[in-house]
Design a protein around this motif. Structure first.
Motif, PDB file in Angstrom:
ATOM      1  N   UNK A  24       0.833  -1.212   0.000  1.00 46.89           N
ATOM      2  CA  UNK A  24       0.000   0.000   0.000  1.00 46.89           C
ATOM      3  C   UNK A  24       0.864   1.257   0.000  1.00 46.89           C
ATOM      4  N   UNK A  25       1.929   1.250   0.784  1.00 45.02           N
ATOM      5  CA  UNK A  25       2.843   2.396   0.805  1.00 45.02           C
ATOM      6  C   UNK A  25       3.492   2.577  -0.568  1.00 45.02           C
ATOM      7  N   UNK A  26       3.955   1.483  -1.147  1.00 47.04           N
ATOM      8  CA  UNK A  26       4.599   1.560  -2.462  1.00 47.04           C
ATOM      9  C   UNK A  26       3.636   2.059  -3.534  1.00 47.04           C
ATOM     10  N   UNK A  27       2.396   1.595  -3.493  1.00 51.04           N
ATOM     11  CA  UNK A  27       1.391   2.056  -4.464  1.00 51.04           C
ATOM     12  C   UNK A  27       1.113   3.546  -4.279  1.00 51.04           C
ATOM     13  N   UNK A  28       1.018   3.988  -3.020  1.00 47.37           N
ATOM     14  CA  UNK A  28       0.759   5.405  -2.750  1.00 47.37           C
ATOM     15  C   UNK A  28       1.929   6.263  -3.220  1.00 47.37           C
ATOM     16  N   UNK A  29       3.157   5.810  -2.964  1.00 48.12           N
ATOM     17  CA  UNK A  29       4.325   6.565  -3.414  1.00 48.12           C
ATOM     18  C   UNK A  29       4.403   6.609  -4.939  1.00 48.12           C
ATOM     19  N   UNK A  30       4.080   5.509  -5.597  1.00 49.29           N
ATOM     20  CA  UNK A  30       4.083   5.488  -7.065  1.00 49.29           C
ATOM     21  C   UNK A  30       3.054   6.468  -7.605  1.00 49.29           C
ATOM     22  N   UNK A  31       1.866   6.491  -6.989  1.00 48.89           N
ATOM     23  CA  UNK A  31       0.813   7.434  -7.404  1.00 48.89           C
ATOM     24  C   UNK A  31       1.282   8.872  -7.231  1.00 48.89           C
ATOM     25  N   UNK A  32       1.853   9.185  -6.075  1.00 44.46           N
ATOM     26  CA  UNK A  32       2.343  10.543  -5.813  1.00 44.46           C
ATOM     27  C   UNK A  32       3.426  10.941  -6.827  1.00 44.46           C
ATOM     28  N   UNK A  33       4.342  10.014  -7.078  1.00 42.18           N
ATOM     29  CA  UNK A  33       5.454  10.296  -7.985  1.00 42.18           C
ATOM     30  C   UNK A  33       4.960  10.568  -9.406  1.00 42.18           C
ATOM     31  N   UNK A  34       4.074   9.725  -9.910  1.00 42.05           N
ATOM     32  CA  UNK A  34       3.569   9.895 -11.280  1.00 42.05           C
ATOM     33  C   UNK A  34       2.780  11.199 -11.391  1.00 42.05           C
ATOM     34  N   UNK A  92      15.292   9.051  -4.750  1.00 45.75           N
ATOM     35  CA  UNK A  92      15.762   7.683  -5.040  1.00 45.75           C
ATOM     36  C   UNK A  92      15.559   7.361  -6.527  1.00 45.75           C
ATOM     37  N   UNK A  93      14.467   7.824  -7.098  1.00 42.78           N
ATOM     38  CA  UNK A  93      14.200   7.594  -8.518  1.00 42.78           C
ATOM     39  C   UNK A  93      15.187   8.386  -9.377  1.00 42.78           C
ATOM     40  N   UNK A  94      15.394   9.644  -9.015  1.00 45.70           N
ATOM     41  CA  UNK A  94      16.314  10.499  -9.763  1.00 45.70           C
ATOM     42  C   UNK A  94      17.730   9.925  -9.770  1.00 45.70           C
ATOM     43  N   UNK A  95      18.174   9.407  -8.633  1.00 44.99           N
ATOM     44  CA  UNK A  95      19.540   8.893  -8.525  1.00 44.99           C
ATOM     45  C   UNK A  95      19.607   7.373  -8.673  1.00 44.99           C
ATOM     46  N   UNK A  96      18.589   6.794  -9.289  1.00 52.24           N
ATOM     47  CA  UNK A  96      18.563   5.367  -9.622  1.00 52.24           C
ATOM     48  C   UNK A  96      18.805   4.462  -8.412  1.00 52.24           C
ATOM     49  N   UNK A  97      18.191   4.835  -7.277  1.00 48.93           N
ATOM     50  CA  UNK A  97      18.297   4.019  -6.081  1.00 48.93           C
ATOM     51  C   UNK A  97      19.570   4.215  -5.280  1.00 48.93           C
TER      52      UNK A  97
END
Length: 126
Positions: A24-34, A92-97
């Motif tokens: 759920x956290x990962x889905x929420x973060x993906x939604x926020x990021x997109x 983390x996305x910008x710097x490839x993790x």
């Protein structure tokens, strides 16, 4: 970490559960990021002068000009709770993790300057 200079980060210790393992956290973060990525690209492409700066109404005089910068069209700059919730995922996305490890690399020279083994360092975001 391997040499024992620093302990493992809290979220890498065996048995510790953290939000990063929650679907759920990962889905929420993906939604926020997109959603934020779409907003940033839209603002960047339309080049509207109104998209620069952060709207803080009558409270703008409470902050230095630097904090009123929207940092590459980020909604609300970095001062809103929504931006704070998105910060780790976006960097983390910008710097490839690699963002977390880059922060830890900065700690190594600081530790070498310490004159005691009871060295503690508090990282404070600005």
């Amino acid at each position: 970490v391997q040499k024992g200079t620093f302990p493992l980060p809290w979220d890498m210790v065996d048995g510790v559960r953290n939000r990063q393992t929650s679907p759920l956290f990962l889905a929420d973060q993906a939604r926020r990021y997109v959603n934020e990525a779409i907003s940033i690209l839209t603002k960047r492409n339309r080049r509207d002068p109104g998209d620069f700066g952060v709207p803080y109404g009558g409270n703008a005089d409470l902050y230095p000009d630097y904090y009123l910068n929207n940092f590459h069209f980020q909604t609300d700059g970095w001062l809103s709770s929504d931006s704070a919730k998105l910060y780790e995922t976006s960097t983390e996305t910008l710097f490839l993790g690699r963002q977390d490890s880059m922060q830890r690399l900065a700690l190594y020279p600081m530790r070498s300057w310490a004159t005691t083994d009871d060295f503690k360092l508090l990282e404070v975001a600005c």
